[in-house]
Enzyme design. Structure first.
Site, PDB file in Angstrom:
ATOM      1  N   GLU A  34       0.884  -1.180   0.000  1.00 48.45           N
ATOM      2  CA  GLU A  34       0.000   0.000   0.000  1.00 48.45           C
ATOM      3  C   GLU A  34       0.923   1.232   0.000  1.00 48.45           C
ATOM      4  OE1 GLU A  34      -4.354   1.100   2.017  1.00 48.45           O
ATOM      5  OE2 GLU A  34      -3.200  -0.645   2.646  1.00 48.45           O
ATOM      6  N   GLU A  61      -1.893   0.786  13.287  1.00 43.41           N
ATOM      7  CA  GLU A  61      -3.091   1.086  12.489  1.00 43.41           C
ATOM      8  C   GLU A  61      -4.351   0.773  13.279  1.00 43.41           C
ATOM      9  OE1 GLU A  61      -4.844  -0.096   8.087  1.00 43.41           O
ATOM     10  OE2 GLU A  61      -3.426  -1.480   9.061  1.00 43.41           O
TER      11      GLU A  61
HETATM   12  C1  BGC Z   1      -5.357   2.561   4.770  1.00 41.89           C
HETATM   13  C2  BGC Z   1      -5.765   3.679   5.619  1.00 41.89           C
HETATM   14  C3  BGC Z   1      -6.952   4.346   5.005  1.00 41.89           C
HETATM   15  C4  BGC Z   1      -8.041   3.368   4.906  1.00 41.89           C
HETATM   16  C5  BGC Z   1      -9.291   3.923   4.336  1.00 41.89           C
HETATM   17  C6  BGC Z   1      -6.499   1.620   4.598  1.00 41.89           C
HETATM   18  O1  BGC Z   1      -6.214   0.631   3.765  1.00 41.89           O
HETATM   19  O2  BGC Z   1      -4.264   1.962   5.267  1.00 41.89           O
HETATM   20  O3  BGC Z   1      -4.713   4.470   5.850  1.00 41.89           O
HETATM   21  O4  BGC Z   1      -7.326   5.467   5.706  1.00 41.89           O
HETATM   22  O5  BGC Z   1      -7.657   2.268   4.135  1.00 41.89           O
HETATM   23  O6  BGC Z   1     -10.115   2.927   4.063  1.00 41.89           O
END
Ligand code: BGC
Length: 782
Positions: free
Chosen positions: A353, A636
């Site tokens: 990502e 996260e």
């Molecule tokens: C990301 C986040 C993002 C989120 C929104 C994730 O995959 O890592 O940073 O805000 O998706 O859906």
């Protein structure tokens, strides 16, 4: 894309004579990297020779075998089809009278290596031809430029990618086997690199090293970061070293990098056998704390260290308190910023990502400005966001947006409230922190288009986002909002309420921006829109008794913080808000967009003790749980590692996401008590409004702003508070003490609860009442 786009290249006038040259040795994405070369004679070196250089893909330039500069991952990452950065280097000291050779190494980088994760990976995002573009000038005359006469060949870099890592065969020498071809290139997209370069930070030495059952060497560097290992090796030609990377060990102490998903993040180095060899990847970086090294063919690992890299180099603040977990939380946030501020503000630095997620950016914007000078970094990014804004005003989920040129593969990757609002929140944050009104002027049209886009989702003030992501206007809501135990879930905010609240926030900020730069028409239109949305919000989501219909922490936190509730209902709503905390057993019940508002909103309703209790509790979900569990960056998810040591599902579980680190803004602005004054931004006027958190014992913090060092510290003696502040020369402090703080004395003289502080050091004394706090906590004092 015919029409020109805002934010498109704003290059100062350069007389470009170079051509974009593609090495014919190149086999395409994920094949060996190439170099282009030119030998050129010079009668003499004038001394002012300057190289201007850029590339499609990543480049490293060598002149007469010496590397030019120390910048990493050049030319950087922008929305390459509309904006391509170039660097400028003085190179006279590398040149010589007589024969000179210039080599430009090229690799896939963000330009064409895999972007996006397994569900919809994209290769060749911005093009499939790596290419170099360079010219050397002296006294305004051209010395050399890339053209069709250059040669090319393959590099020891056999494969590289941002997610992939790098395969390097040191036995490979640079042979000119091919020529080059010139490719069409629009020089008007060239822009001088707009922020600090990516550079190496101080190395992280080995903290612990051990062997696993399979004889592989495991290394713990003690700090999760983004960067790479540097290896010192020895061994015969053809022997090999593989390096894998991980952020965690599982509960059995076993290396675990399942959360990298399809990002291989591996280094594969083949030795040349020429004595001691040193290797660090050239065209990739990894997010890691642990490395696992496999040695083959007799290769020997002589030394290893971890080198963090970042676009932000020098911290601008410190925060210390009487609670080491809190201090570590601030340090973890600083490390997460470093790791995710590599050219672009990314969500995470390790998995497949690593994208410029807008929602994460907007909640973290202010904290980023406290911890590092983030002015040009954010301004650069905002220009990419504006390039990626869709014609109907939708702001992308990420910028630079790999999907904009590939909507066939990944349609509709834009337009989420809470995320797209970065186009309003980030410019306003730069105005507050740096007094920058130019960024307001530059972004206002994009802000307005965004607000109109959100309004158009339901053609009215109440925004009803469609449920399915692929549909226009779908929102992430309050992403990762904890819902409590599945058998008896806690309420969470509805997409319509979250979206409508953000329409109000965006309209309000756009109005403020317009008013600040004197655009009366837009200011009025947006103020009216904000009023309409506020009235509709009250009608739709607030009951007569002051309860918000979703009755969750995020609803109350946002509605209270952004003044969406009628005065007469605030008291009632405040007690419902308290109940949401009690229902969650004093723990957090907010996700990405609710969390930054939670503690400021509790303070706003006078629930200081509750704010302190929620912040300082050490269980999941909570900020300090992860610190207590050994985190060295921000996670996260609140529950990334469970209390039993088990690891949460690796499908989406990064240990280095700065979003929840946004709480540091509150630590500086409440616990330390200083913030920029919107009346005179850029800290020309500084508001000092401390929130004393007795259980922290003491707080000491400073921020090095452009105006100078701002400092604030408090300590307790029983219920007596001594609050010391430093106001830089040329600025003014505005002291605001909450009514709850009794008998305030400034520099020995009694004062009311407000005072103006001239430059210099000041001491404020007052007392807080733990009895009052306790009463508040139990909700006796509404
Ligand atoms: C990301 C986040 C993002 C989120 C929104 C994730 O995959 O890592 O940073 O805000 O998706 O859906």
């Amino acid at each position: 894309m015919a029409q020109s786009r805002p934010g498109k290249g704003l290059s100062q006038h350069v007389n470009w004579q170079a051509e974009m040259i593609h090495p014919l040795s190149d086999g395409g994405v994920e094949t060996p990297a190439s170099f282009v070369r030119k030998r050129f004679p010079l009668d003499a070196v004038a001394g002012d020779e300057t190289l201007l250089i850029s590339a499609q893909g990543l480049y490293i330039c060598f002149i007469n075998g010496q590397r030019v500069g120390h910048d990493l991952l050049t030319p950087g990452w922008t929305s390459y089809d509309a904006r391509l950065a170039y660097q400028t280097y003085p190179v006279a000291d590398l040149l010589t009278a007589g024969e000179n050779t210039i080599d430009i190494w090229l690799a896939d980088g963000w330009y064409r290596s895999q972007m996006m994760w397994a569900k919809h990976p994209i290769w060749n995002c911005w093009g499939d031809k790596i290419a170099a573009f360079a010219q050397i000038e002296s006294a305004g005359t051209l010395v050399l430029a890339t053209d069709a006469t250059w040669t090319s060949g393959l590099l020891p870099v056999r494969k590289s990618g941002i997610y992939f890592g790098e395969t390097f065969d040191a036995r490979i020498t640079l042979d000119e086997t091919h020529g080059v071809e010139t490719v069409a290139f629009d020089t008007s997209i060239l822009i001088p690199h707009e922020t600090a370069p990516v550079r190496e930070l101080e190395a992280l030495p080995v903290a612990r090293q051990w062997q696993d059952d399979e004889g592989r060497t495991l290394v713990d560097f003690g700090q999760n970061s983004a960067g790479y290992v540097v290896l010192t090796l020895a061994g015969s030609a053809g022997s090999r070293v593989l390096v894998e990377h991980a952020e965690i060990l599982d509960k059995n102490g076993v290396f675990n990098n399942a959360n990298l998903r399809t990002a291989k993040a591996q280094l594969d180095y083949t030795l040349s056998g020429a004595g001691e060899e040193h290797y660090r990847p050239l065209f990739s970086f990894q997010g890691f704390r642990y490395a696992r090294i496999t040695l083959e063919g007799g290769a020997e690992l002589k030394a290893i260290k971890s080198i963090p890299i970042s676009s932000v180099h020098e911290p601008k603040s410190t925060f210390e308190s009487g609670n080491p977990l809190v201090d570590r939380l601030v340090l973890n946030t600083l490390w997460s910023q470093r790791a995710n501020f590599i050219e672009v503000p990314t969500d995470c630095p390790q998995r497949d990502e690593r994208l410029g997620w807008t929602g994460d950016a907007q909640v973290f914007a202010s904290t980023a400005c406290y911890l590092h000078d983030s002015h040009t970094f954010w301004r650069k990014w905002l220009r990419d966001v504006m390039v990626d804004q869709r014609l109907d005003g939708a702001i992308p989920h990420v910028s630079p947006d790999p999907t904009r040129l590939h909507e066939d593969k990944v349609p509709g990757f834009y337009g989420s409230t809470g995320w797209g609002d970065a186009i309003c929140v980030v410019p306003w944050t730069l105005y507050l922190h740096y007094g920058d009104s130019d960024v307001l002027a530059e972004t206002l049209p994009a802000m307005e288009k965004w607000v109109d886009f959100v309004w158009s989702i339901s053609n009215g003030p109440i925004v009803k986002p469609p449920r399915l992501r692929k549909h226009r206007g779908a929102t992430f809501g309050d992403w990762l909002q904890p819902g409590g135990p599945s058998e008896k879930p806690l309420p969470t905010i509805g997409d319509d309420a979250a979206a409508t609240i953000y329409l109000f926030i965006a309209s309000t900020l756009t109005a403020k921006a317009a008013r600040t730069i004197g655009n009366e028409a837009v200011a009025q239109r947006m103020e009216q829109r904000a009023d309409v949305v506020k009235a509709a919000f009250r009608e739709e989501f607030v009951t007569k008794k002051g309860r918000l219909v979703y009755d969750d922490q995020t609803s109350y936190a946002l509605a209270i913080l952004y003044d969406l509730l009628p005065e007469e209902q605030i008291a009632a709503a405040s007690s419902y808000f308290r109940e949401t905390i009690e229902r969650a057993e004093g723990k957090i019940g907010t996700g990405f967009i609710g969390t930054p508002a939670l503690l400021p909103a509790l303070v706003k309703i006078g629930a200081y003790d509750l704010a302190e209790a929620v912040f300082l509790q050490e269980e999941v979900p909570g900020w300090l749980y992860q610190v207590k569990t050994g985190a060295t960056t921000i996670w996260e998810r609140w529950d990334a590692i469970r209390a039993d040591g088990g690891v949460f599902d690796a499908a989406m579980n990064s240990y280095n996401h700065y979003a929840y680190g946004a709480v540091c803004q509150w630590l500086f602005e409440a616990a330390a008590g200083f913030r920029p004054d919107p009346e005179n931004p850029g800290f020309k006027s500084i508001i000092f409004e401390p929130v004393i958190l007795p259980r922290l014992g003491k707080v000491e913090a400073h921020h090095d702003a452009a105006v100078g060092r701002i400092a604030a510290a408090w300590q307790l003696d029983g219920e007596k508070v001594t609050y010391r502040v430093s106001v830089p020369e040329g600025t003014e402090g505005r002291l605001i003490l909450a009514d709850r703080y009794a008998a305030p004395v400034l520099n020995g003289k009694p004062i009311t609860h407000t005072a103006t502080l001239p430059p210099g050091d000041h001491t404020v004394e007052f007392s807080y009442s733990s009895a009052q706090n306790a009463a508040e906590k139990s909700g006796q004092l509404a």
